[in-house]
Design a protein around this motif. Structure first.
Motif, PDB file in Angstrom:
ATOM      1  N   PHE A  73       0.808  -1.217   0.000  1.00  0.00           N
ATOM      2  CA  PHE A  73       0.000   0.000   0.000  1.00  0.00           C
ATOM      3  C   PHE A  73       0.845   1.273   0.000  1.00  0.00           C
ATOM      4  N   LYS A  74       2.125   1.142   0.329  1.00  0.00           N
ATOM      5  CA  LYS A  74       3.043   2.267   0.134  1.00  0.00           C
ATOM      6  C   LYS A  74       3.228   2.492  -1.367  1.00  0.00           C
ATOM      7  N   ALA A  75       3.412   1.393  -2.095  1.00  0.00           N
ATOM      8  CA  ALA A  75       3.577   1.493  -3.545  1.00  0.00           C
ATOM      9  C   ALA A  75       2.307   2.009  -4.214  1.00  0.00           C
ATOM     10  N   SER A  76       1.165   1.543  -3.767  1.00  0.00           N
ATOM     11  CA  SER A  76      -0.101   1.929  -4.410  1.00  0.00           C
ATOM     12  C   SER A  76      -0.527   3.352  -4.079  1.00  0.00           C
ATOM     13  N   GLY A  77       0.081   3.939  -3.042  1.00  0.00           N
ATOM     14  CA  GLY A  77      -0.283   5.295  -2.637  1.00  0.00           C
ATOM     15  C   GLY A  77      -1.295   5.366  -1.516  1.00  0.00           C
ATOM     16  N   HIS A  78      -1.787   4.205  -1.050  1.00  0.00           N
ATOM     17  CA  HIS A  78      -2.816   4.224  -0.004  1.00  0.00           C
ATOM     18  C   HIS A  78      -2.279   4.676   1.353  1.00  0.00           C
ATOM     19  N   VAL A  79      -1.015   4.354   1.650  1.00  0.00           N
ATOM     20  CA  VAL A  79      -0.457   4.763   2.952  1.00  0.00           C
ATOM     21  C   VAL A  79      -0.396   6.282   3.050  1.00  0.00           C
ATOM     22  N   ASP A  80      -0.018   6.921   1.959  1.00  0.00           N
ATOM     23  CA  ASP A  80       0.183   8.374   1.992  1.00  0.00           C
ATOM     24  C   ASP A  80      -1.051   9.181   1.613  1.00  0.00           C
ATOM     25  N   GLY A  81      -1.950   8.568   0.807  1.00  0.00           N
ATOM     26  CA  GLY A  81      -3.017   9.400   0.261  1.00  0.00           C
ATOM     27  C   GLY A  81      -4.425   8.881   0.390  1.00  0.00           C
ATOM     28  N   PHE A  82      -4.651   7.755   1.082  1.00  0.00           N
ATOM     29  CA  PHE A  82      -5.998   7.199   1.157  1.00  0.00           C
ATOM     30  C   PHE A  82      -6.659   7.665   2.452  1.00  0.00           C
ATOM     31  N   ALA A  83      -7.164   8.875   2.422  1.00  0.00           N
ATOM     32  CA  ALA A  83      -7.695   9.463   3.654  1.00  0.00           C
ATOM     33  C   ALA A  83      -8.897  10.347   3.349  1.00  0.00           C
ATOM     34  N   ASP A  84      -9.781  10.462   4.321  1.00  0.00           N
ATOM     35  CA  ASP A  84     -10.865  11.444   4.287  1.00  0.00           C
ATOM     36  C   ASP A  84     -10.563  12.515   5.333  1.00  0.00           C
ATOM     37  N   LEU A  85     -11.210  13.644   5.189  1.00  0.00           N
ATOM     38  CA  LEU A  85     -11.002  14.752   6.120  1.00  0.00           C
ATOM     39  C   LEU A  85     -12.005  14.658   7.259  1.00  0.00           C
ATOM     40  N   ILE A  86     -11.490  14.724   8.484  1.00  0.00           N
ATOM     41  CA  ILE A  86     -12.316  14.528   9.672  1.00  0.00           C
ATOM     42  C   ILE A  86     -12.310  15.775  10.536  1.00  0.00           C
ATOM     43  N   THR A  87     -13.447  16.020  11.195  1.00  0.00           N
ATOM     44  CA  THR A  87     -13.534  17.087  12.193  1.00  0.00           C
ATOM     45  C   THR A  87     -14.349  16.570  13.369  1.00  0.00           C
ATOM     46  N   TYR A  88     -14.077  17.100  14.542  1.00  0.00           N
ATOM     47  CA  TYR A  88     -14.795  16.686  15.756  1.00  0.00           C
ATOM     48  C   TYR A  88     -15.568  17.870  16.314  1.00  0.00           C
ATOM     49  N   CYS A  89     -16.741  17.566  16.849  1.00  0.00           N
ATOM     50  CA  CYS A  89     -17.480  18.604  17.564  1.00  0.00           C
ATOM     51  C   CYS A  89     -16.713  18.936  18.846  1.00  0.00           C
ATOM     52  N   GLN A  90     -16.463  20.213  19.090  1.00  0.00           N
ATOM     53  CA  GLN A  90     -15.701  20.620  20.274  1.00  0.00           C
ATOM     54  C   GLN A  90     -16.501  20.458  21.561  1.00  0.00           C
ATOM     55  N   LYS A  91     -17.819  20.269  21.412  1.00  0.00           N
ATOM     56  CA  LYS A  91     -18.663  20.143  22.596  1.00  0.00           C
ATOM     57  C   LYS A  91     -18.929  18.676  22.950  1.00  0.00           C
ATOM     58  N   CYS A  92     -19.437  17.885  21.969  1.00  0.00           N
ATOM     59  CA  CYS A  92     -19.797  16.486  22.270  1.00  0.00           C
ATOM     60  C   CYS A  92     -18.775  15.482  21.759  1.00  0.00           C
ATOM     61  N   GLN A  93     -17.751  15.964  21.061  1.00  0.00           N
ATOM     62  CA  GLN A  93     -16.638  15.141  20.558  1.00  0.00           C
ATOM     63  C   GLN A  93     -17.054  14.121  19.501  1.00  0.00           C
ATOM     64  N   THR A  94     -18.226  14.287  18.895  1.00  0.00           N
ATOM     65  CA  THR A  94     -18.659  13.386  17.820  1.00  0.00           C
ATOM     66  C   THR A  94     -17.821  13.645  16.564  1.00  0.00           C
ATOM     67  N   PRO A  95     -17.292  12.586  15.936  1.00  0.00           N
ATOM     68  CA  PRO A  95     -16.516  12.783  14.700  1.00  0.00           C
ATOM     69  C   PRO A  95     -17.431  12.895  13.477  1.00  0.00           C
ATOM     70  N   PHE A  96     -17.027  13.686  12.509  1.00  0.00           N
ATOM     71  CA  PHE A  96     -17.780  13.836  11.266  1.00  0.00           C
ATOM     72  C   PHE A  96     -16.819  13.858  10.088  1.00  0.00           C
ATOM     73  N   ARG A  97     -17.264  13.331   8.989  1.00  0.00           N
ATOM     74  CA  ARG A  97     -16.522  13.511   7.743  1.00  0.00           C
ATOM     75  C   ARG A  97     -16.813  14.924   7.267  1.00  0.00           C
ATOM     76  N   ALA A  98     -15.775  15.719   7.157  1.00  0.00           N
ATOM     77  CA  ALA A  98     -15.943  17.164   6.977  1.00  0.00           C
ATOM     78  C   ALA A  98     -16.709  17.530   5.712  1.00  0.00           C
ATOM     79  N   ASP A  99     -16.412  16.845   4.592  1.00  0.00           N
ATOM     80  CA  ASP A  99     -17.064  17.228   3.334  1.00  0.00           C
ATOM     81  C   ASP A  99     -18.559  16.918   3.345  1.00  0.00           C
TER      82      ASP A  99
END
Length: 569
Positions: A73-99
């Motif tokens: 997966f280093k060769a395929s690019g997944h280690v470096d680039g297979f990610a989504d953008l995440i944000t957390y609510c500062q109040k309840c700490q629930t994670p969300f996919r930002a987009d």
């Protein structure tokens, strides 16, 4: 009117198609189990797909490991680039996919940078959907499940996020198996895993899912397909990225006008349409959308998504891409293996080539007994190994620097039989779970006045092909029905025996799970005598009924299943 997804999933749970995983423990988001009917439906869809790719197109099939070492997966690019953008609510700490939080405000939000997303949060006052709190800083979250290979091992592994890499790392084995000829195709069906941030929309975004992927290895200078002529006049509904407007054109026109990049890609776009319509996707709710410039993978020459209209909107269920030489080039680079193809010419060609030639008259007096080894080492070099008029060679574990007193770069004419190229890859990648759900939703029909539900599944994928009923579970009717049921099952066709409730309720149960035909044994059957006995066969869609002889049942069902004589009912 589109059905509600909650009605579809309720039917699936009630009738044993799909169940939430680990339900007794409260369930896990993005995970589902297939029940008895779901398993058969899934296998039937796979069977149709296999019949096309392995049967008609003669692709090879493999089954590779689901856990891969990090190197893959280093060769395929997944280690470096297979990610989504995440944000957390500062109040309840629930994670969300930002987009996902800005879908109503932006087009293609998954192409936005963290800074652009954070600016959108501010501009549109986007808050936590759970508690209304402020959202925190956006960061990357890699979607691969990470593990260790072996006890106490420091070797990192990952659950595969796609099945394709198993084909690419086996390219050399497959190439040799195919006697080093191009083109050749390979399929793989199996599980993939993505640690989704916040799965939603039921089966459309799952953490463990099934893929049916095909990888076609072709000569980069010959992107044609022998069977293209057979489909060039067939029509496709396309949304090119140049106009972003739906247009209908033939497969041949799409290539001729440059809408689809090449013939082989266009051919498999049509094959995808053919497959989806065979299994029951409504062609009026199917289109092919080209990736826009900002969403096209950097290595892709062209990429089209098969999208279907569901209660969730237009959803991608298949991607068909020309991936160029990216995959094999990367694995060749990281593994050090030669993954090229020798392309043999029809007849040898005379070409001018550059070679590094040793100056033996200068080498002999200087290196004496080692001269032969020095000459051999020099002439194994390539012209690009010459830097600033010097080369480095290694003889007897000694690194030696030589200037142009001992070598020269010359041009000579040679006859060559061929050249080496890195194959390009055409990839139709099918999301099996999304396809299965699409088939269910497109088949779903509910009559509100009658409160009657029918799944108009195509017979080829329907889990149960025929229901067998005795009118009454007595007077020998049940014995005859059991015999018919046993014989149908023995022929390899899925059947279901039911003697509970009224005939109307039994028909309704079969209609709700998509069974195309039902056979009823009544008193006329007994009166005729078993040698001449007749039964009633009913068609799910037309509700038409016809009496047929018991001895002809298997033959009639086979012909009905092939689509040969639907007009008999």
């Amino acid at each position: 009117m589109l059905p509600d997804s909650s009605d579809i999933m309720a039917l699936c749970r009630r009738r044993g198609f799909i169940w939430p995983s680990f339900e007794v423990y409260g369930g896990v988001a993005g995970m589902f189990d297939y029940g008895p009917l779901g398993c058969i439906l899934k296998n039937n869809i796979v069977g149709v797909w296999r019949s096309i790719y392995r049967g008609e197109e003669k692709f090879l099939e493999i089954d590779s490991e689901t856990i891969n070492p990090r190197d893959v997966f280093k060769a395929s690019g997944h280690v470096d680039g297979f990610a989504d953008l995440i944000t957390y609510c500062q109040k309840c700490q629930t994670p969300f996919r930002a987009d996902h939080l800005v879908e109503g405000f932006c087009k293609n939000p998954d192409t936005l940078t963290p800074k652009q997303l954070e600016d959108t949060f501010v501009e549109h006052n986007v808050k936590c959907p759970e508690c209304g709190g402020n959202l925190g800083q956006i960061s990357e979250f890699n979607l691969m499940f990470k593990t260790s290979i072996g006890p106490g091992s420091t070797r990192t592994g990952y659950l595969r996020p796609e099945t394709a890499q198993g084909i690419f790392v086996n390219y050399l084995n497959l190439y040799r198996y195919n006697r080093e000829k191009l083109p050749f195709g390979v399929i793989q069906i199996g599980k993939s895993y993505r640690n989704e941030i916040a799965p939603r929309q039921g089966m459309l975004r799952m953490r463990e899912f099934s893929q049916m992927e095909a990888e076609l290895f072709i000569d980069p200078e010959n992107k044609d397909w022998p069977k293209f002529k057979e489909v060039e006049n067939e029509e496709l509904d396309l949304i090119p990225n140049t106009t972003l407007e739906l247009t209908t054109m033939t497969v041949g026109e799409a290539v001729e006008k440059g809408v689809i990049a090449n013939r082989v890609l266009a051919y498999f776009v049509y094959v995808t349409k053919q497959f989806l319509t065979i299994i029951g996707v409504d062609p009026k709710r199917l289109r092919f959308r080209e990736h826009e410039k900002d969403e096209m993978a950097h290595y892709a020459t062209d990429c089209w998504d098969a999208e279907v209209l569901l209660s969730y909107g237009w959803v991608e269920i298949v991607g068909i891409a020309d991936r160029g030489c990216w995959d094999l080039s990367r694995h060749a680079q990281f593994s050090g293996q030669d993954m090229t193809h020798f392309r043999r010419y029809d007849s040898p060609k005379e070409v001018e080539v550059s070679r590094v030639k040793a100056k033996s008259k200068a080498i002999g007096p200087r290196f004496k007994g080692r001269a032969k080894d020095i000459i051999s080492a020099i002439e194994s070099l390539k012209p690009e190994d010459v830097r600033d008029g010097k080369v480095f060679i290694c003889v007897d574990n000694e690194k030696i620097e030589l200037d142009d007193e001992f070598f020269e770069v010359i041009s000579i004419k040679e006859k060559i039989a061929g050249d080496r190229v890195i194959p390009h890859v055409i990839e139709p990648s099918h999301g099996l779970d999304r396809i299965l759900y699409s088939v269910l939703e497109h088949a779903y029909e509910h009559d509100n006045e009658e409160n009657y539900t029918t799944l108009n599944l195509r017979p080829v994928v329907a889990p149960i092909k025929v229901g067998v009923f005795p009118l009454m579970a007595k007077d020998g009717l049940d014995e005859v029905a059991h015999k018919i049921y046993t014989d149908v099952c023995a022929s390899g066709m899925e059947a279901y025996y039911d003697d509970s409730g009224t005939i109307g309720k039994r028909y309704a149960r079969m209609d709700e799970i998509g069974t195309p035909w039902c056979i009823t044994v009544d008193y006329e059957t007994i009166e005729d005598g078993l040698n001449r006995g007749t039964v009633t066969i009913r068609d799910r869609n037309t509700k038409g009924q016809k009496r047929v002889q018991i001895k002809d049942i298997e033959k009639i069902l086979e012909r009905l299943l092939s689509g040969e004589i639907f007009d008999i009912l």
